[in-house]
Scaffold this active site. Structure first.
Site, mmCIF file in Angstrom:
data_model
loop_
_atom_site.group_PDB
_atom_site.id
_atom_site.type_symbol
_atom_site.label_atom_id
_atom_site.label_comp_id
_atom_site.label_asym_id
_atom_site.label_seq_id
_atom_site.Cartn_x
_atom_site.Cartn_y
_atom_site.Cartn_z
ATOM 1 N N GLU A 93 0.825 -1.214 0.000
ATOM 2 C CA GLU A 93 0.000 0.000 0.000
ATOM 3 C C GLU A 93 0.856 1.259 0.000
ATOM 4 O O GLU A 93 1.629 1.507 0.935
ATOM 5 C CB GLU A 93 -0.929 0.006 1.220
ATOM 6 C CG GLU A 93 -1.898 1.177 1.202
ATOM 7 C CD GLU A 93 -2.947 1.118 2.304
ATOM 8 O OE1 GLU A 93 -3.240 0.021 2.821
ATOM 9 O OE2 GLU A 93 -3.464 2.196 2.648
ATOM 10 N N LYS B 37 -7.773 -0.863 11.182
ATOM 11 C CA LYS B 37 -7.082 -1.259 9.945
ATOM 12 C C LYS B 37 -5.869 -0.370 9.733
ATOM 13 O O LYS B 37 -4.790 -0.825 9.321
ATOM 14 C CB LYS B 37 -8.055 -1.151 8.763
ATOM 15 C CG LYS B 37 -7.534 -1.712 7.460
ATOM 16 C CD LYS B 37 -6.754 -0.717 6.630
ATOM 17 C CE LYS B 37 -6.323 -1.316 5.306
ATOM 18 N NZ LYS B 37 -5.424 -0.453 4.537
ATOM 19 N N ASP C 270 3.870 -14.529 11.888
ATOM 20 C CA ASP C 270 2.606 -15.039 11.351
ATOM 21 C C ASP C 270 1.544 -13.936 11.430
ATOM 22 O O ASP C 270 0.950 -13.703 12.483
ATOM 23 C CB ASP C 270 2.215 -16.270 12.188
ATOM 24 C CG ASP C 270 0.937 -16.931 11.710
ATOM 25 O OD1 ASP C 270 0.164 -16.296 10.974
ATOM 26 O OD2 ASP C 270 0.710 -18.087 12.103
ATOM 27 N N HIS D 84 -2.380 10.642 0.063
ATOM 28 C CA HIS D 84 -2.429 9.277 -0.456
ATOM 29 C C HIS D 84 -2.296 9.271 -1.979
ATOM 30 O O HIS D 84 -1.529 8.493 -2.540
ATOM 31 C CB HIS D 84 -3.737 8.626 -0.027
ATOM 32 C CG HIS D 84 -3.847 7.206 -0.456
ATOM 33 N ND1 HIS D 84 -3.130 6.204 0.155
ATOM 34 C CD2 HIS D 84 -4.543 6.625 -1.460
ATOM 35 C CE1 HIS D 84 -3.401 5.060 -0.446
ATOM 36 N NE2 HIS D 84 -4.249 5.290 -1.427
HETATM 37 C C1 MEV Z 1 -5.945 3.323 4.954
HETATM 38 O O1 MEV Z 1 -5.164 2.215 4.598
HETATM 39 C C2 MEV Z 1 -6.046 3.458 6.458
HETATM 40 C C3 MEV Z 1 -6.972 4.559 6.978
HETATM 41 O O2 MEV Z 1 -8.268 4.376 6.419
HETATM 42 C C4 MEV Z 1 -7.000 4.425 8.475
HETATM 43 C C5 MEV Z 1 -8.023 5.320 9.144
HETATM 44 O O3 MEV Z 1 -9.040 5.672 8.531
HETATM 45 O O4 MEV Z 1 -7.801 5.620 10.338
HETATM 46 C C6 MEV Z 1 -6.489 5.907 6.548
#
Ligand code: MEV
Length: 439
Positions: free
Chosen positions: A85, A281, A297, A394
């Protein structure tokens, strides 16, 4: 040609490739070449990789990036990160730099206890079972000594052994529930070997002691396996600074407003599962990248972490943020069962390289560094989300992927990178740019 085959695993690597290519691909030459392109030119290294798994045909690359300037408990580290990513590594680097002048990251190991269970059914008198267990507990522990003695010498081994009546969730269901410490090993093989050995003795002792339940096998073992839920293999990471020092470069938002916004964002993730999952995430963007780089792992870590996030009965944020007097504080508690010996750590040359980059840490040190990677990533995501939004940064990081997707040549890439320093990136905007700039 049929896509079903018997005895595939017995074919040689080249026979496997031939069958796969012939039966699944239209452009057979290209498909075969693709596999070969990713073989390592050093055949012994390729064999090493092939032997990690079964039916290996080639390698699957992911980039290894590094994020420097992580000040952790007073020492600087450069973190290895394996991820597909874009912007994850940049975000880590930015957060590291920001906190390196504000006291850095502080960490603490809360515990390193892992769990293994023998799941069995017993239809007899529960009191008889309890008496049997108490009488035989030390014998059960004794039978594992050949397996545990090396681990004990390293400070690990079996820490506890309990009989648990689980009749409230399933009729006649019991567990032997064991706590383990596994020193610098992740310990899955050690734990599972102990459990399987112990379960055989459990059955044998029950027969010897004529434990009765009117059934041929008084103790009916279903399975013996470690648990990837490790709420007591826990590490804590923290960042904090004076609110007046919480200013952001290139941003008009003042420190206090910005600190409160982050606290609000975390409060939302603490109380709302849709947001909590995405919030966590973001944490796992940092955690997984390091777990993979260090040959650990990631499925085990993911399963354990998300179960921990749901321990209250509702899925919640793993991190917390608050304002305490004149300080902004952000922290993360996360269960991480990691190893720095055994497994792939010595076998995978890039894992060994990443371990050396981290100064060959103990498992506890690695837990601390990985927790920091998670907290840094969470901070970086929230920092963008509550100010500019994440797309700006991003998409800039994603620009090269878009250029490659649209087959830009090297000159076009240089021109585009320069042009999009001040322009908003989107697939359409990049496509239009390439159309106008056929260099
Ligand atoms: C993207 O990989 C992760 C985010 O969505 C985490 C978040 O929203 O806190 C930017």
């Amino acid at each position: 040609m049929s896509k079903k085959i018997d005895g595939f695993s017995k074919l040689t690597k080249s026979e496997k490739i031939d069958w796969i290519i012939k039966t699944h691909f239209k452009n057979t030459d290209h498909a075969k070449k693709q596999l070969e392109t990713y073989w390592n030119s050093d055949s012994s290294l390729q064999t090493r990789h092939d032997e990690f798994i079964e039916n290996s045909l080639s390698n699957f690359y992911l980039p290894l990036g590094v994020a420097p300037n992580f000040l952790i408990n007073g020492s600087f580290y450069t973190l290895p990160m394996v991820t597909e990513e874009s912007s994850v590594v940049a975000a880590a680097g930015n957060a590291a730099k920001f906190w390196s002048t504000r006291g850095g990251f502080k960490t603490e190991i809360k515990n390193t206890l892992k769990v293994g269970q023998i799941h069995f059914f017993f239809e007899g008198n529960p009191k008889e079972l309890v008496t049997f267990f108490e009488r035989r507990k030390s014998d059960l522990l004794k039978v594992t000594i050949p397996i545990t003695k090396n681990m004990q010498a390293r400070g690990g081994g079996i820490m506890s052994l309990d009989l648990i009546d689980k009749g409230d969730v399933l009729l006649n269901y019991y567990q032997l529930h064991l706590g383990f410490k596994t020193a610098d090993a992740m310990g899955a093989n050690f734990i599972n070997s102990c459990l399987e050995h112990l379960s055989k003795s459990l059955i044998q002792f029950a027969k010897e002691d004529k434990l009765t339940n009117g059934n041929k096998n008084p103790i009916d073992v279903v399975m013996s396996i470690l648990s990837n839920y490790v709420p007591e293999c826990l590490v804590h990471a923290k960042i904090s600074c004076l609110i007046k020092e919480f200013n952001l470069e290139n941003n008009d938002v003042n420190g206090e407003t910005y600190a409160k916004r982050i606290v609000q964002a975390v409060d939302i993730a603490k109380s709302e599962p849709y947001r909590a999952v995405t919030h966590n995430k973001g944490i796992m963007n940092g955690v997984d990248a390091m777990v993979i780089a260090t040959g650990n792992d990631f499925r085990a870590v993911e399963a354990g972490v998300h179960a921990y996030a749901a321990r209250s009965g509702q899925y919640r944020s793993l991190s917390d943020a608050y304002i305490q007097e004149d300080k902004f504080v952000m922290e993360l508690s996360i269960p991480l069962a990691l190893g720095t010996v055994g497994g792939l750590t010595k076998l995978h040359p890039m894992v060994a390289w990443c371990m050396e980059l981290l100064e060959n840490p103990s498992a506890e040190k690695l837990m601390e560094i990985v927790a920091v990677a998670g907290l840094a990533q969470n901070f970086a995501a929230l920092k963008s989300l509550v100010t500019t939004g994440i797309q700006k940064g991003h998409m800039k990081m994603h620009l090269l992927n878009i250029l490659n997707q649209l087959n830009a040549n090297d000159d076009q890439k240089v021109a585009a990178i320069n042009y999009f320093k001040t322009e908003q990136v989107s697939v359409q905007a990049v496509d239009d740019f390439l159309e106008k700039n056929k260099l």
